[in-house]
Design a protein around this motif. Structure first.
Motif, short mmCIF file in Angstrom:
data_model
loop_
_atom_site.label_atom_id
_atom_site.label_comp_id
_atom_site.label_asym_id
_atom_site.label_seq_id
_atom_site.Cartn_x
_atom_site.Cartn_y
_atom_site.Cartn_z
N ARG A 7 -15.02 10.94 -64.36
CA ARG A 7 -13.81 10.28 -63.84
C ARG A 7 -13.31 10.86 -62.53
NH1 ARG A 7 -10.70 10.30 -69.60
NH2 ARG A 7 -12.18 8.96 -70.68
N GLY B 24 -20.18 8.80 -67.30
CA GLY B 24 -18.78 8.43 -67.53
C GLY B 24 -17.78 9.31 -66.78
N GLU C 160 -17.63 1.50 -62.36
CA GLU C 160 -17.98 2.15 -63.63
C GLU C 160 -19.49 2.38 -63.74
OE1 GLU C 160 -15.64 2.93 -66.37
OE2 GLU C 160 -14.57 2.89 -64.47
N ARG D 288 -16.91 10.03 -58.70
CA ARG D 288 -17.09 8.57 -58.73
C ARG D 288 -16.58 7.96 -57.42
NH1 ARG D 288 -18.72 5.53 -62.33
NH2 ARG D 288 -18.57 7.13 -63.94
#
Ligand SMILES: Cc1cc2nc3c(=O)[nH]c(=O)nc-3n(C[C@H](O)[C@H](O)[C@H](O)COP(=O)(O)OP(=O)(O)OC[C@H]3O[C@@H](n4cnc5c(N)ncnc54)[C@H](O)[C@@H]3O)c2cc1C
Length: 405
Positions: free
Chosen positions: A140, A138, A183, A179
């Protein structure tokens, strides 16, 4: 079945012990913990001792050693600096340069591995972010494509080695997870990020050091990355493969975390045994004659031996894994088991030894608390929390389809 080290491993263990006595002997490790900084010359001495990037191939500047040898080194570093600052330095600068050497270009690997091995460069892992470190898929921090590479924007927190990488040494960096895609875990890319090079700090990076409760020698800090540029050739293991690259490094690092905790707890248990023999009460009896004192020490020995067996089993599995003879699941389950057992044992052993000393252990006359505070860092985080270790073991024991996050 053979529980002894080979003669070469024993020689290596002896030479690491002698080297560490010379570098950290007396109370040098306490000075490092008190001043809150690892001197650059200590890092260079570690390089000369051959315990940094020791698992990396010789042709890239490493030592070509195995994970059992790396565990031996980590255990000894934990023993000679039970605050575990130098153990953190050593374990990070083995696991992550190794991953780099396996998945990066030979040119990028060599320029980093050689310097790490010489004690001139810090190279760790920058994964954790303020919203929560356990959910690696997860993250970011954004890596935006621009010209010949990425521009990176984001914040990393609780990152080990920020001062060592960006101040103490002329070269420093991390395997940075960012990233670059959508997602989920397939959007994460690992980058060989070296913001400090030849003494110069790159633009687009700010940092601060957190005030930790222990393990003061090595810094734990925050990296704020605002547009730092990382060329495409710095991608490690392919775009979108960063999650898998990280999941290869973490189990290896965990084995060395566990080994360091075994070493630090071994140091504490020796101190507890000495004190139990020497302290005399109730008509001059050594306090070890009271079962309330000797039994917890006996239990500490049993737990520590169990932890050590798991650590070396995990290191042995890691060596077999690197040779293609053990599965990733085996590596995961043994390294997570070793970390659970060794860290929880170390925390318990430090507490047992503090109780053996009694009230004086609550003062800085005695150094046991430094080890307790070091081992607590591994109880709450660092290379994955104890709960995440339990999840890994449960997932591989029961089956992925039955244990899902
Ligand atoms: C001294 C120190 C040095 C560190 N150095 C580094 C470093 O160099 N690089 C780096 O990237 N990170 C580093 N970390 C960060 C560390 O790895 C994280 O602390 C760890 O991954 C947990 O993340 P978190 O602290 O954000 O806790 P969270 O992920 O927010 O978790 C909070 C609590 O919830 C529990 N939890 C979360 N998810 C689950 C679940 N699915 N099931 C059960 N329980 C769950 C956790 O076990 C924990 O108890 C360091 C941490 C410390 C303390």
């Amino acid at each position: 079945m053979d529980f002894s080290l080979t003669s070469d491993q024993k020689l290596f263990q002896e030479s690491v012990r002698h080297g560490l006595e010379r570098i950290l002997g007396g109370r040098r490790w306490v000075e490092i913990d008190e001043t809150g900084a690892i001197p650059a010359e200590v890092i260079r001495e570690f390089g000369k001792l051959g315990i940094l990037a020791m698992v990396c191939p010789e042709e890239l500047g490493g030592q070509g050693g195995g994970w059992v040898e790396a565990a031996i080194a980590a255990e000894e570093v934990g023993y000679h600096d039970p605050s575990m600052s130098l153990a953190v330095y050593t374990l990070l600068n083995n696991a992550w340069p190794y991953v780099l050497s396996k998945h990066s270009t030979p040119e990028i690997s060599a320029m980093i591995v050689e310097r790490v091995a010489a004690g001139e460069m810090f190279f760790g892992i920058a994964s954790t972010e303020p919203q929560g470190g356990s959910d690696v898929a997860g993250i970011r921090t954004r890596a935006e494509k621009s010209g010949k590479g990425f521009k990176v924007f984001g914040e990393k927190i609780l990152i080990s080695g920020v001062r060592e990488a960006l101040e103490t040494l002329d070269y420093g960096g991390w395997l940075l997870l960012a990233r670059s895609g959508g997602e989920g875990h397939r959007g994460v890319t690992a980058l060989a990020f070296t913001p400090k090079w030849e003494g110069k700090l790159e633009d687009g990076v700010e940092y601060s050091i957190l005030d930790t409760i222990g393990r003061h020698g090595i810094s734990t800090g925050v990296l704020r990355i605002e547009g730092a540029e990382i060329p495409y050739e710095r991608i490690v293991g392919g775009e979108g493969r960063g999650f898998y690259i990280a999941m290869e490094g973490f189990p290896l690092a965990r084995i060395l975390v566990a080994a360091a905790n075994v070493g630090a707890a071994r140091w504490a248990l020796e101190r507890g045994v000495e004190w139990a023999r020497e302290r005399r009460l109730f008509g001059g009896k050594p306090i070890s004659s009271f079962q309330g004192v000797s039994f917890p020490l006996a239990e500490a020995f049993v737990e520590l031996e169990a932890a050590r067996l798991l650590v070396y089993k995990a290191a042995w599995v890691a060596d077999r894994f690197t040779m293609g003879e053990a599965s990733r699941e085996e590596l995961n389950i043994y390294s997570a088991s070793a970390k659970i057992k060794a860290v929880e044992t170390a925390v318990n052993v430090f507490q047992t030894v503090m109780k053996t000393y009694g009230g004086i252990s609550y003062t800085k006359e005695v150094d046991i608390h430094r080890g307790l505070l070091g081992s607590l860092s591994y109880l709450v985080g660092a290379e994955g929390t104890q709960n995440i270790m339990r999840y890994i073991v449960a997932r591989d024991l029961i089956g992925r389809e039955y244990v899902k996050l």
